[in-house]
Every structure is written in C-alpha cells, then in structure tokens.
Motif scaffolding. Structure first.
Motif, PDB file in Angstrom:
ATOM      1  N   SER A 112       6.795  10.962 -49.012  1.00 36.21           N
ATOM      2  CA  SER A 112       5.941   9.872 -49.493  1.00 36.21           C
ATOM      3  C   SER A 112       6.086   9.643 -50.988  1.00 36.21           C
ATOM      4  O   SER A 112       5.492   8.696 -51.521  1.00 36.21           O
ATOM      5  CB  SER A 112       4.470  10.183 -49.177  1.00 36.21           C
ATOM      6  N   TYR A 113       6.875  10.482 -51.694  1.00 36.22           N
ATOM      7  CA  TYR A 113       6.948  10.419 -53.146  1.00 36.22           C
ATOM      8  C   TYR A 113       8.359  10.191 -53.675  1.00 36.22           C
ATOM      9  O   TYR A 113       8.531   9.769 -54.808  1.00 36.22           O
ATOM     10  CB  TYR A 113       6.388  11.707 -53.760  1.00 36.22           C
ATOM     11  N   ASN A 114       9.388  10.528 -52.864  1.00 33.19           N
ATOM     12  CA  ASN A 114      10.757  10.332 -53.329  1.00 33.19           C
ATOM     13  C   ASN A 114      11.644   9.911 -52.162  1.00 33.19           C
ATOM     14  O   ASN A 114      11.131   9.555 -51.092  1.00 33.19           O
ATOM     15  CB  ASN A 114      11.290  11.609 -54.001  1.00 33.19           C
ATOM     16  N   ASN A 115      12.953   9.988 -52.349  1.00 29.13           N
ATOM     17  CA  ASN A 115      13.909   9.510 -51.351  1.00 29.13           C
ATOM     18  C   ASN A 115      14.339  10.587 -50.368  1.00 29.13           C
ATOM     19  O   ASN A 115      15.329  10.414 -49.654  1.00 29.13           O
ATOM     20  CB  ASN A 115      15.146   8.937 -52.056  1.00 29.13           C
ATOM     21  N   PHE A 116      13.645  11.705 -50.324  1.00 29.12           N
ATOM     22  CA  PHE A 116      14.034  12.777 -49.410  1.00 29.12           C
ATOM     23  C   PHE A 116      13.903  12.334 -47.951  1.00 29.12           C
ATOM     24  O   PHE A 116      12.930  11.686 -47.562  1.00 29.12           O
ATOM     25  CB  PHE A 116      13.164  14.012 -49.642  1.00 29.12           C
ATOM     26  N   SER A 117      14.907  12.688 -47.129  1.00 28.98           N
ATOM     27  CA  SER A 117      14.913  12.346 -45.707  1.00 28.98           C
ATOM     28  C   SER A 117      15.649  13.430 -44.952  1.00 28.98           C
ATOM     29  O   SER A 117      16.658  13.959 -45.437  1.00 28.98           O
ATOM     30  CB  SER A 117      15.591  10.990 -45.487  1.00 28.98           C
ATOM     31  N   ALA A 118      15.174  13.772 -43.766  1.00 28.61           N
ATOM     32  CA  ALA A 118      15.802  14.835 -42.973  1.00 28.61           C
ATOM     33  C   ALA A 118      15.486  14.619 -41.506  1.00 28.61           C
ATOM     34  O   ALA A 118      14.449  14.027 -41.154  1.00 28.61           O
ATOM     35  CB  ALA A 118      15.324  16.216 -43.420  1.00 28.61           C
ATOM     36  N   TYR A 119      16.401  15.073 -40.637  1.00 26.51           N
ATOM     37  CA  TYR A 119      16.190  15.055 -39.197  1.00 26.51           C
ATOM     38  C   TYR A 119      15.704  16.437 -38.763  1.00 26.51           C
ATOM     39  O   TYR A 119      16.326  17.455 -39.096  1.00 26.51           O
ATOM     40  CB  TYR A 119      17.481  14.692 -38.463  1.00 26.51           C
ATOM     41  N   VAL A 120      14.605  16.454 -38.037  1.00 25.85           N
ATOM     42  CA  VAL A 120      13.960  17.706 -37.662  1.00 25.85           C
ATOM     43  C   VAL A 120      13.907  17.804 -36.145  1.00 25.85           C
ATOM     44  O   VAL A 120      13.499  16.843 -35.467  1.00 25.85           O
ATOM     45  CB  VAL A 120      12.533  17.802 -38.243  1.00 25.85           C
ATOM     46  N   ASP A 121      14.347  18.938 -35.607  1.00 23.58           N
ATOM     47  CA  ASP A 121      14.294  19.198 -34.174  1.00 23.58           C
ATOM     48  C   ASP A 121      12.940  19.809 -33.838  1.00 23.58           C
ATOM     49  O   ASP A 121      12.576  20.867 -34.375  1.00 23.58           O
ATOM     50  CB  ASP A 121      15.431  20.141 -33.780  1.00 23.58           C
ATOM     51  N   CYS A 122      12.157  19.165 -32.962  1.00 21.37           N
ATOM     52  CA  CYS A 122      10.802  19.612 -32.646  1.00 21.37           C
ATOM     53  C   CYS A 122      10.648  19.828 -31.155  1.00 21.37           C
ATOM     54  O   CYS A 122      11.234  19.108 -30.339  1.00 21.37           O
ATOM     55  CB  CYS A 122       9.763  18.584 -33.118  1.00 21.37           C
ATOM     56  N   LEU A 123       9.844  20.824 -30.793  1.00 22.33           N
ATOM     57  CA  LEU A 123       9.437  21.040 -29.413  1.00 22.33           C
ATOM     58  C   LEU A 123       8.114  20.313 -29.186  1.00 22.33           C
ATOM     59  O   LEU A 123       7.223  20.358 -30.030  1.00 22.33           O
ATOM     60  CB  LEU A 123       9.292  22.540 -29.127  1.00 22.33           C
ATOM     61  N   VAL A 124       7.983  19.665 -28.024  1.00 23.30           N
ATOM     62  CA  VAL A 124       6.813  18.847 -27.727  1.00 23.30           C
ATOM     63  C   VAL A 124       5.784  19.704 -27.009  1.00 23.30           C
ATOM     64  O   VAL A 124       6.085  20.352 -26.000  1.00 23.30           O
ATOM     65  CB  VAL A 124       7.201  17.629 -26.875  1.00 23.30           C
ATOM     66  N   THR A 125       4.557  19.704 -27.537  1.00 27.26           N
ATOM     67  CA  THR A 125       3.471  20.491 -26.958  1.00 27.26           C
ATOM     68  C   THR A 125       2.235  19.596 -26.851  1.00 27.26           C
ATOM     69  O   THR A 125       2.080  18.647 -27.633  1.00 27.26           O
ATOM     70  CB  THR A 125       3.163  21.719 -27.838  1.00 27.26           C
ATOM     71  N   PRO A 126       1.352  19.837 -25.863  1.00 26.61           N
ATOM     72  CA  PRO A 126       0.167  18.981 -25.730  1.00 26.61           C
ATOM     73  C   PRO A 126      -0.674  18.930 -26.989  1.00 26.61           C
ATOM     74  O   PRO A 126      -1.184  17.880 -27.364  1.00 26.61           O
ATOM     75  CB  PRO A 126      -0.597  19.620 -24.555  1.00 26.61           C
ATOM     76  N   LYS A 127      -0.821  20.084 -27.667  1.00 23.22           N
ATOM     77  CA  LYS A 127      -1.634  20.130 -28.867  1.00 23.22           C
ATOM     78  C   LYS A 127      -1.059  21.189 -29.797  1.00 23.22           C
ATOM     79  O   LYS A 127      -0.792  22.315 -29.376  1.00 23.22           O
ATOM     80  CB  LYS A 127      -3.091  20.460 -28.517  1.00 23.22           C
TER      81      LYS A 127
END
Length: 575
Positions: A538-553
């Motif tokens: 939200s403050y600079n040009n940083f960007s990355a692809y993140v691998d996430c596991l999906v969980t209900p909560k």
C-alpha cells in the motif's frame, strides 16, 4: 508440520520465463529417457548389469523425480488457467516414463538377488563331460568383496591425501568395473564431501571424471598444508597430569607433523622451534617443569628429543597412576571415619566412637532418644544451655558460622529439622518486622495464647493478551481489482493461509491439494485447495505472488477480549 518449499513465483505476463521453465523441465525428463533407453538396450542385448550400477540409477531417479516436480509446480503456478490442463498432461507423460523406468530397475535387481541367493553346486573334479556340461551354464560375475573396509572421507582437507592413497590402492587390487568403483567411491564420501560428484558423472559411470572433480575440490596442497598448521596452533592444553591426555596430545602433534613432511615440508630450523614451542605451551604445569629441567638451557631443543621425552613421561604416568589411584581411594575411605567441624552436617560425621552431649551415650546427638522425646521448645532450650549449634547440633560454633551446607528439611533455613518450629499466622497485619539478630529470635516460639483467625478473598488474575503483528496489504482479484485486507504475521507458521470468503470475493481459480496440517494439541486436518494470489504494498511498488492454502477460517477473534487502548500513550505520526 513440514511442507516442501514453494518455488519462486514469476510474473505470468512474461512468456520468456515460462518458456525457460518448460525447457528446463524437458531437460530433466531427458535424463529419465536416457536411463530408460540404456536399460532397454542392455535388455535387448542380454547384457547383465551389475547390482551397484542398478542401485545408482535407482537413486538418480529419485533425485530427478523431485527436481521435475519442483519445476512443474512453478510452471503451473504462473501459466494461464486454460493452459493448466495441457501442463498436467505433460506431467502424466513424465510420470508414466518414470514408473516404467523404475519398474525395469526393480525387476532387474530382484532377478539379480534371486540368482545370487541360489545355491551353487559343489565343485567336482574337472572331466571332459563336466567341462562340456559347465560350458552351457551361465556365468555370474559378482562385485568383489573387500577384506579391508573401505575408508571414508568427511571433506576435511588434511584427511584427503590419506583417503586418496588408501582408496586407490584397494581399487587397483580389485577387478571391478568403473561403475562398481564409482558406486563404492560415492558411498565413501560423507559429511561435507557428500554430493560433490555431480549427477551426470554418476549416470555416465565416469570413474576417472569423478576423481578429477574430487582432486580439484580437495587436492589443493596449499589448503592442506594450512589446515595442518592451524591444527597445530589450536592444540588443546593438557589441564591435569594424565597419561591419556598427554598421549592424545603427542598423537595429534606427530600426526600433523608427519603429514606435513609427506608434503615435502621439512621440520628444520625455525619450523622445528615453532612446533616445539607450541607443544611446550600445551603441556600441563608439572610436565612442563620436568621438560625444562631435562634440557640444556644454553642449547635449542629438538622436536624428536621432546617427543621422546614425552613418550617416556607417558610410560611413567601409566605405571604410577594405578598406585596414585589406590592411595587416593584408601585416603578417601579413611577420611570418612575422622571427626572434625569441617565435616559437620545434620547427620554428623561417622566416627568409631560417639559421645552424646545430651545423655553421654555412644551415639550421635541427633540420634539421642532423650533429645528426640523432647518438644521443640525443650530442644531449643537444651541447645542454648549446652551451647550447641542449632544447625548441625555440635559444639564449637554458632549456626551463623556453621560450615555445614545442610539446612532444615521443612523450611530450608539455617537450623536443624529437629528444632524447626511451626509458626502460626497472626490475624493482625504487621508492616514493620525487625530482622532476627540472634539464634533465640530465629527459633523462639510465641508464648502468648494462640489466636485463630480466618479470612476469605477472591483473587482474579489479570487477563493477559498477546498481540500479533498485522499489516494492511492489497490483494488483486481475477479482474485486476485491488482489495485491501489485513494480513496476520505469524513468524512460527510454515504455510500461508487464505480464508474461503476472501477467495470467493477475489474470484480467483483454485487448484486441488491434499496437505495435512497439524495444529495445537496435535489436531490434524486436511486442506483440499490452494490458490496463488498477487499481493502488493500500500506504500510502494512491491509486488509478489504468494502460494496460499484455502481454509474456512484463518483464526478466531484476536485478541480474545476487548482491550482499552485509550490510556495508551502512542505518539502520532503525521504524513
């Protein structure tokens, strides 16, 4: 929980990166194809492969399979959704080829082991009939078993010349093929040397190339010499008079000096004085004094002269140590029967005869039946009367200066358990209690009538809250819209988690997964889906692809209770 490391994500808008990954994946598959073709060719030509060679290929397949999986995961994570199906078909082709190759290797190994276990007939005298009959029998050539165990190499430079000399000498006496020799060589490499030989050299059974790699890596003569010199500089000082420690020092020093001489580093002049000085500084004090007394102070000592003196010193210590040990043992046993204030304790020290200070009996004071029948107050008065220590129950000192390290078994204070007095709590609150200055003040019981009081209270422990760090980040949806979300930063987690509600809001495609997750108390659950999201700052040009596991909560309410932050003195930062 242990999870495989997610490969670095690349921008799907750059087709060159995807093309490079696909090309690299094809090269990995080609390695399996070469092994498969090699096995098929040997099978068609009825050529028997050695068991060590088959095991090397089996081990190589496992490494290739993991390498292919890592590259394939990276490709699937960055390609468009419509291309995922075609990439999965490529993976199925590779897996089929891998399984066929592995089945061929295991089949050959199983056949080889069955023939090896078969019982061979008892040899008969050679006749013309037996010669003709034996000519039709297959000949099985097995790897030679070595009477001398093969040496191992741990990657230390100073150990390389010895390992190379012994290993090559053993292999020159054997009739094994280069593939078998390479198998033995790879198994002899341990610790830092393990894995130095590359996979291509092993697959090609290039025994000579393997030695070139090892010689280039560990055969640097300068590094070998420096390692021996550093070892001489770091010789540990012998802290006590001990034949074992002194023998270890001699062996360590002579080993490094002999290796330096084999590398044409002669021990003469200054180098000899240098080693003698280092060896002298490592001696214990008594041996050092004897060495100085044995040499002529006007002449420079020689290395061989000092080694010979130390060896003679070891022989003398080895002969004298049993006598010294027996003397110490007898002195220790005799000291247990001597009395003295320095060995006083609650149980007193055992002596051949005792004189009780309470009843003049032949026993220790604390074992006196008359003393034990008294009340605690009477015991305290008796000790004051005959001037005995309140801690060890002996004469000659007070409890404040008692040399015994024992204390009361009930309250751990400096008095004997037999004179421990249970104090009763008084109902009034005393805010100023003077410190006890005498033994009477320490153990004197209250003489007034005991007063019984009761009170009740409710203690509510303060609620403790643990705050985890969070960060406001942007997550990009499938349509490219940015959603600002709060990310919980947990340094103890090994995976990235994304809630199902956020996944639906982002409308991003999910991929099948089967990952076991173990939480607090050993609770185990399986996550069935995974997604790759693009996260921006939200403050600079940083960007990355993140691998996430999906969980209900992802987590519950954090913190678990409301926290009043109005009184917090937080400085404001104005932008």
């Amino acid at each position: 929980m242990m999870l495989s490391r997610t490969p670095p994500r690349r921008n799907p808008e750059n087709p060159e990166d995807v093309k490079l990954l696909i090309q690299k994946r094809g090269q990995v598959k080609a390695k399996v194809t070469r092994i498969f073709n090699f096995l098929v060719t040997a099978e068609n030509e009825d050529r028997r492969l050695s068991l060590p060679l088959l095991r090397v290929h089996s081990k190589s397949l496992q490494v290739i399979y993991q390498e292919y999986n890592d590259i394939h995961d990276a490709i699937v994570a960055v390609v468009e959704e419509e291309n995922v199906t075609s990439q999965e078909e490529k993976y199925i082709e590779f897996e089929t080829l891998y399984n066929e190759t592995l089945i061929k290797i295991e089949t050959m190994i199983e056949a080889f082991e069955k023939e090896t276990r078969a019982t061979l007939p008892v040899p008969m005298p050679a006749t013309s009939a037996s010669v003709n009959q034996s000519s039709n029998q297959p000949v099985i050539i097995q790897a030679q078993s070595f009477r001398t165990p093969l040496p191992t190499f741990d990657g230390r430079y100073e150990s390389w010349p010895r390992f190379k000399s012994i290993f090559q000498d053993i292999m020159q006496r054997s009739n094994d093929s280069d593939a078998v020799k390479l198998y033995h060589l790879e198994n002899s490499l341990k610790c830092d040397a393990e894995g130095v030989i590359d996979l291509e050299t092993i697959q090609n059974n290039n025994y000579a190339r393997a030695w070139d790699i090892l010689e280039e890596r560990f055969g640097n003569q300068r590094l070998i010499i420096e390692s021996h010199i550093l070892a001489l500089l770091n010789m540990k000082k012998v802290s006590r008079k001990s034949s074992k420690d002194l023998r270890n020092l001699i062996d360590e020093c002579t080993r490094h000096v002999d290796n330096l001489q084999k590398l044409n580093q002669r021990l003469t002049g200054v180098s000899q004085l240098f080693v003698v000085t280092l060896l002298t500084r490592a001696l214990d004090d008594q041996t050092h004094e004897l060495w100085e007394a044995s040499i002529n102070q006007t002449e420079l000592p020689e290395y061989e002269q000092m080694v010979e003196f130390l060896k003679q010193r070891c022989v003398i210590l080895e002969r004298c140590e049993p006598t010294i040990l027996a003397t110490k043992t007898s002195n220790f046993k005799a000291s247990n029967f001597k009395s003295g204030p320095s060995r006083s304790s609650h149980s007193a020290t055992a002596t051949s005869e005792y004189a009780c200070d309470f009843c003049s009996g032949k026993h220790q004071n604390f074992k006196c039946p008359t003393f034990q029948k008294m009340t605690v107050e009477q015991r305290q008065d008796k000790l004051k009367e005959i001037h005995l220590c309140f801690n060890c129950l002996r004469k000659g000192h007070r409890s404040a200066t008692c040399p015994s390290d024992k204390s009361c078994g009930k309250c751990s204070k400096k008095h004997h358990t037999l004179v421990h007095f249970e104090r009763r709590d008084k109902p009034e609150v005393r805010t100023n209690i003077p410190a006890a200055s005498t033994e009477t003040d320490l153990v004197q019981p209250a003489r007034e009538r005991p007063v019984t009081a009761s009170c009740s209270s409710m203690f509510r422990p303060p609620v403790k809250q643990v705050f985890l760090m969070t960060a406001m980040v942007n997550i990009m949806s499938k349509s490219g819209e940015a959603y600002q979300v709060r990310a919980l930063l947990d340094s103890g987690s090994q995976i990235n988690l994304l809630s199902e509600s956020l996944m639906k809001k982002l409308n991003i495609p999910k991929q099948p997964a089967n990952v076991p997750v173990i939480g607090v108390g050993g609770a185990k659950s399986h996550i069935r889906h995974r997604v790759v999201v693009r996260m921006t700052s939200s403050y600079n040009n940083f960007s990355a692809y993140v691998d996430c596991l999906v969980t209900p909560k992802v987590t519950g309410s954090v913190p678990s209770a409301n926290v009043q932050v109005d009184a917090w003195n937080i400085p404001l930062v104005l932008y």
